[in-house]
Write a protein that holds these residues in place. Structure first.
Motif, PDB file in Angstrom:
ATOM      1  N   THR A 256      66.875  11.865 -34.913  1.00 40.04           N
ATOM      2  CA  THR A 256      67.456  10.533 -34.710  1.00 40.04           C
ATOM      3  C   THR A 256      67.594   9.799 -36.045  1.00 40.04           C
ATOM      4  N   VAL A 257      66.585   9.916 -36.898  1.00 41.73           N
ATOM      5  CA  VAL A 257      66.603   9.178 -38.169  1.00 41.73           C
ATOM      6  C   VAL A 257      67.434   9.911 -39.221  1.00 41.73           C
ATOM      7  N   HIS A 258      67.203  11.213 -39.367  1.00 38.54           N
ATOM      8  CA  HIS A 258      67.791  11.944 -40.497  1.00 38.54           C
ATOM      9  C   HIS A 258      68.989  12.829 -40.124  1.00 38.54           C
TER      10      HIS A 258
ATOM     11  N   LEU B 207      65.109  24.158 -30.678  1.00 38.24           N
ATOM     12  CA  LEU B 207      66.376  24.093 -29.941  1.00 38.24           C
ATOM     13  C   LEU B 207      66.155  23.602 -28.508  1.00 38.24           C
ATOM     14  N   SER B 208      65.033  24.026 -27.908  1.00 35.92           N
ATOM     15  CA  SER B 208      64.751  23.587 -26.533  1.00 35.92           C
ATOM     16  C   SER B 208      64.525  22.084 -26.490  1.00 35.92           C
ATOM     17  N   ALA B 209      63.847  21.557 -27.532  1.00 34.42           N
ATOM     18  CA  ALA B 209      63.599  20.111 -27.569  1.00 34.42           C
ATOM     19  C   ALA B 209      64.920  19.346 -27.658  1.00 34.42           C
ATOM     20  N   LEU B 210      65.856  19.880 -28.418  1.00 36.23           N
ATOM     21  CA  LEU B 210      67.122  19.169 -28.615  1.00 36.23           C
ATOM     22  C   LEU B 210      68.116  19.394 -27.487  1.00 36.23           C
ATOM     23  N   LEU B 211      68.122  20.622 -26.960  1.00 34.20           N
ATOM     24  CA  LEU B 211      69.232  21.024 -26.079  1.00 34.20           C
ATOM     25  C   LEU B 211      68.783  21.443 -24.689  1.00 34.20           C
ATOM     26  N   GLY B 212      67.469  21.393 -24.458  1.00 38.85           N
ATOM     27  CA  GLY B 212      66.951  21.860 -23.165  1.00 38.85           C
ATOM     28  C   GLY B 212      66.711  23.356 -23.232  1.00 38.85           C
TER      29      GLY B 212
ATOM     30  N   THR C 291      73.782  18.840 -18.280  1.00 41.17           N
ATOM     31  CA  THR C 291      72.369  18.499 -18.425  1.00 41.17           C
ATOM     32  C   THR C 291      72.234  17.268 -19.330  1.00 41.17           C
ATOM     33  N   THR C 292      71.125  16.556 -19.185  1.00 41.06           N
ATOM     34  CA  THR C 292      70.845  15.419 -20.072  1.00 41.06           C
ATOM     35  C   THR C 292      69.582  15.767 -20.831  1.00 41.06           C
ATOM     36  N   VAL C 293      69.717  15.901 -22.148  1.00 40.27           N
ATOM     37  CA  VAL C 293      68.640  16.484 -22.947  1.00 40.27           C
ATOM     38  C   VAL C 293      68.421  15.671 -24.227  1.00 40.27           C
ATOM     39  N   GLY C 294      67.583  16.198 -25.129  1.00 43.29           N
ATOM     40  CA  GLY C 294      67.213  15.488 -26.353  1.00 43.29           C
ATOM     41  C   GLY C 294      68.406  15.009 -27.166  1.00 43.29           C
ATOM     42  N   ILE C 295      69.404  15.847 -27.327  1.00 42.16           N
ATOM     43  CA  ILE C 295      70.558  15.462 -28.158  1.00 42.16           C
ATOM     44  C   ILE C 295      71.274  14.243 -27.558  1.00 42.16           C
ATOM     45  N   ASP C 296      71.195  14.103 -26.248  1.00 39.11           N
ATOM     46  CA  ASP C 296      71.818  12.928 -25.615  1.00 39.11           C
ATOM     47  C   ASP C 296      71.059  11.656 -25.994  1.00 39.11           C
ATOM     48  N   ARG C 297      69.721  11.791 -26.126  1.00 39.01           N
ATOM     49  CA  ARG C 297      68.934  10.617 -26.546  1.00 39.01           C
ATOM     50  C   ARG C 297      69.253  10.279 -28.001  1.00 39.01           C
ATOM     51  N   VAL C 298      69.416  11.310 -28.824  1.00 40.33           N
ATOM     52  CA  VAL C 298      69.787  11.064 -30.225  1.00 40.33           C
ATOM     53  C   VAL C 298      71.141  10.353 -30.259  1.00 40.33           C
TER      54      VAL C 298
ATOM     55  N   ALA D 139      72.605   8.635 -27.967  1.00 39.15           N
ATOM     56  CA  ALA D 139      72.565   7.289 -27.377  1.00 39.15           C
ATOM     57  C   ALA D 139      72.008   6.280 -28.379  1.00 39.15           C
ATOM     58  N   SER D 140      71.230   6.772 -29.366  1.00 39.27           N
ATOM     59  CA  SER D 140      70.622   5.863 -30.347  1.00 39.27           C
ATOM     60  C   SER D 140      71.629   5.425 -31.411  1.00 39.27           C
ATOM     61  N   MET D 141      72.789   6.069 -31.474  1.00 41.58           N
ATOM     62  CA  MET D 141      73.812   5.691 -32.462  1.00 41.58           C
ATOM     63  C   MET D 141      75.055   5.222 -31.699  1.00 41.58           C
ATOM     64  N   PRO D 142      75.228   3.928 -31.563  1.00 41.01           N
ATOM     65  CA  PRO D 142      76.314   3.427 -30.713  1.00 41.01           C
ATOM     66  C   PRO D 142      77.672   3.608 -31.401  1.00 41.01           C
ATOM     67  N   LYS D 143      78.062   4.848 -31.556  1.00 40.46           N
ATOM     68  CA  LYS D 143      79.280   5.214 -32.285  1.00 40.46           C
ATOM     69  C   LYS D 143      80.005   6.284 -31.494  1.00 40.46           C
ATOM     70  N   PRO D 144      81.315   6.471 -31.740  1.00 40.31           N
ATOM     71  CA  PRO D 144      81.999   7.567 -31.044  1.00 40.31           C
ATOM     72  C   PRO D 144      81.380   8.907 -31.430  1.00 40.31           C
ATOM     73  N   ILE D 145      81.166   9.774 -30.473  1.00 37.86           N
ATOM     74  CA  ILE D 145      80.665  11.114 -30.797  1.00 37.86           C
ATOM     75  C   ILE D 145      81.738  12.161 -30.493  1.00 37.86           C
TER      76      ILE D 145
END
Ligand SMILES: O=C(O)CCC(=O)C(=O)O
Length: 314
Positions: free
Chosen positions: A21-23, A99-104, A272-279, A281-287
Motif C-alpha cells: 500500500t505504501v511502496h 502472492l496469496s496475501a495479495l491475490l488470494g 474474488t475480493t482480495v489484498g490487492i483490492d484493499r491496496v 481501494a487505498s488509492m482513490p485513482k483510476p486503476i
C-alpha cells in the motif's frame, strides 16, 4: 463488516499488504534457491549465444519489418519448455505466501517469460544507431524469429506493467527473479517507490528529477507526487513483487554479458475480493485506462525518441 476468523489476514500478510500500500512493491526477504536458479540459467544459456548471432541483418529486417507479435507467446515460450525446473520459484513458500496475501490462495499465472538485458557488446552497430534514445528498446523485432521465445531489452524507460493491458484493472502483480547476481553494472531494475499511488497513467510518463535525486511524478490529471528511486541490485535468486501501476525500468546493459531474469504476472481469480483490492481501494485513482501508451505509430514502431531513465544515476 467484521471478517470471519479464517478470513482475517495473519500478521505477515498484513505487513505485506501495508508494504504494498505504501511502496507499491515487496522485496522478498529471502531469495529463492540459488542452486536451482543457476541450473535453470545453465539450461537457458545452452539454447543460444547471447551475442550478435541473435539478430537479423539490417537488410533482412528492412525487407519485412515486424514490430508486433515478437514476444514469447503460447507455443513459443522457452520458459514453458523448462516448466519442470520452475518449482523453485512457483512453489517457493515465501513466494506462495506473498502472492496469496495479495491475490488470494487461488491466484493464477497471467504471463511468464524469460527476460534478457542484452549487453551493449551484442547489439549490432546498425541497430544501436536506430534505437538510440528510444524509450522502449524491446529488441524482439530485430532478433531471429526462432529466438523470440525470450524477451530482449536494451533498456526500457519508466513504465507501468499495466501498459500492455488497456481497459483492464490493475488487479495483477509482477514477480521478478534474478537468475544470477545483478550489480549496478548489469542493468538492474530501477523502481520508483510509491509511484503506484497515482494509479494508471499514460506512457511516456511525466517525471522530473531534482538535485537531491528525488523524482516528481505528475499524472496528467492535475496531481503530482514526489517519489524515490530504488535500484534493485541483488544476489542470485533475488525476488521482488510490484503493483501493476508502479513505475520501473532499466538502462541499457553496459556490461559485456547478458542479464537474465524471470518475469511473471500473477492475477487474482475473477470475482474474488482480495489484498490487492484493499491496496487499490487505498488509492482513490483510476486503476484502468483505455489507452496506456502514445509512443508507437500504427505499425508499432517507436515514434518518440525521448528517454527519462537514462538520465538517472544510482
Ligand atoms: O528486464 C528489463 O530490462 C526490463 C523488464 C521490465 O521492466 C518489464 O518486463 O516490464
Amino acid at each position: 463488516m467484521a471478517l470471519a476468523l479464517a478470513d482475517r489476514p495473519t500478521a505477515d500478510e498484513a505487513g505485506m499488504i501495508d508494504d504494498f500500500t505504501v511502496h507499491g512493491r515487496h522485496i522478498l526477504p529471502d531469495p529463492v534457491s540459488a542452486d536451482a536458479a543457476h541450473d535453470l540459467l545453465t539450461q537457458i544459456r545452452r539454447t543460444r549465444q547471447f551475442d550478435h548471432s541473435l539478430f537479423l541483418s539490417e537488410a533482412a529486417f528492412d525487407a519485412d519489418p515486424q514490430y508486433t507479435g515478437v514476444n514469447p507467446r503460447p507455443g513459443r515460450n522457452l520458459l514453458d519448455r523448462l516448466q519442470a525446473r520452475l518449482g523453485f520459484v512457483e512453489d517457493a513458500p515465501q513466494i506462495v505466501s506473498a502472492l496469496s496475501a495479495l491475490l488470494g490462495p487461488d491466484y493464477e499465472i497471467l504471463n511468464r517469460k524469460i527476460v534478457c538485458g542484452v549487453p551493449a557488446s551484442a547489439v549490432p552497430t546498425w541497430l544501436k544507431a536506430r534505437i538510440e534514445g528510444a524509450p522502449v528498446n524491446n529488441l524482439g523485432a530485430f532478433v531471429h524469429p526462432d529466438y523470440r521465445d525470450i524477451t530482449y531489452f536494451y533498456g526500457i524507460d519508466f513504465h507501468q506493467d499495466l501498459i500492455d493491458y488497456k481497459d483492464r484493472d490493475a488487479d495483477f502483480v509482477t514477480l521478478y527473479v534474478y537468475l544470477h547476481e545483478v550489480t549496478v553494472h548489469d542493468a538492474p531494475l530501477f523502481l520508483l517507490e510509491g509511484s503506484h499511488r497515482l494509479g494508471a497513467t499514460v506512457f511516456p510518463h511525466d517525471l522530473k528529477r531534482d538535485e537531491q535525486g528525488d523524482w516528481t511524478y505528475a499524472d496528467g490529471r492535475g496531481d503530482r507526487i514526489k517519489v524515490q528511486q530504488r535500484v534493485l541490485t541483488g544476489e542470485t535468486g533475488f525476488a521482488a513483487i510490484w503493483h501493476a501501476c508502479t513505475l520501473h525500468g532499466t538502462q541499457p546493459d553496459a556490461a559485456d554479458h547478458e542479464r537474465i531474469s524471470l518475469r511473471y504476472l500473477f492475477t487474482k481469480r475473477a470475482g474474488t475480493t482480495v489484498g490487492i483490492d484493499r491496496v487499490n481501494a487505498s488509492m482513490p485513482k483510476p486503476i484502468r485506462i483505455a489507452s496506456t501508451r502514445i509512443d508507437l505509430d500504427a505499425d508499432g514502431a517507436a515514434k518518440i525518441t525521448q528517454n527519462t531513465i537514462n538520465q538517472a544515476r544510482d
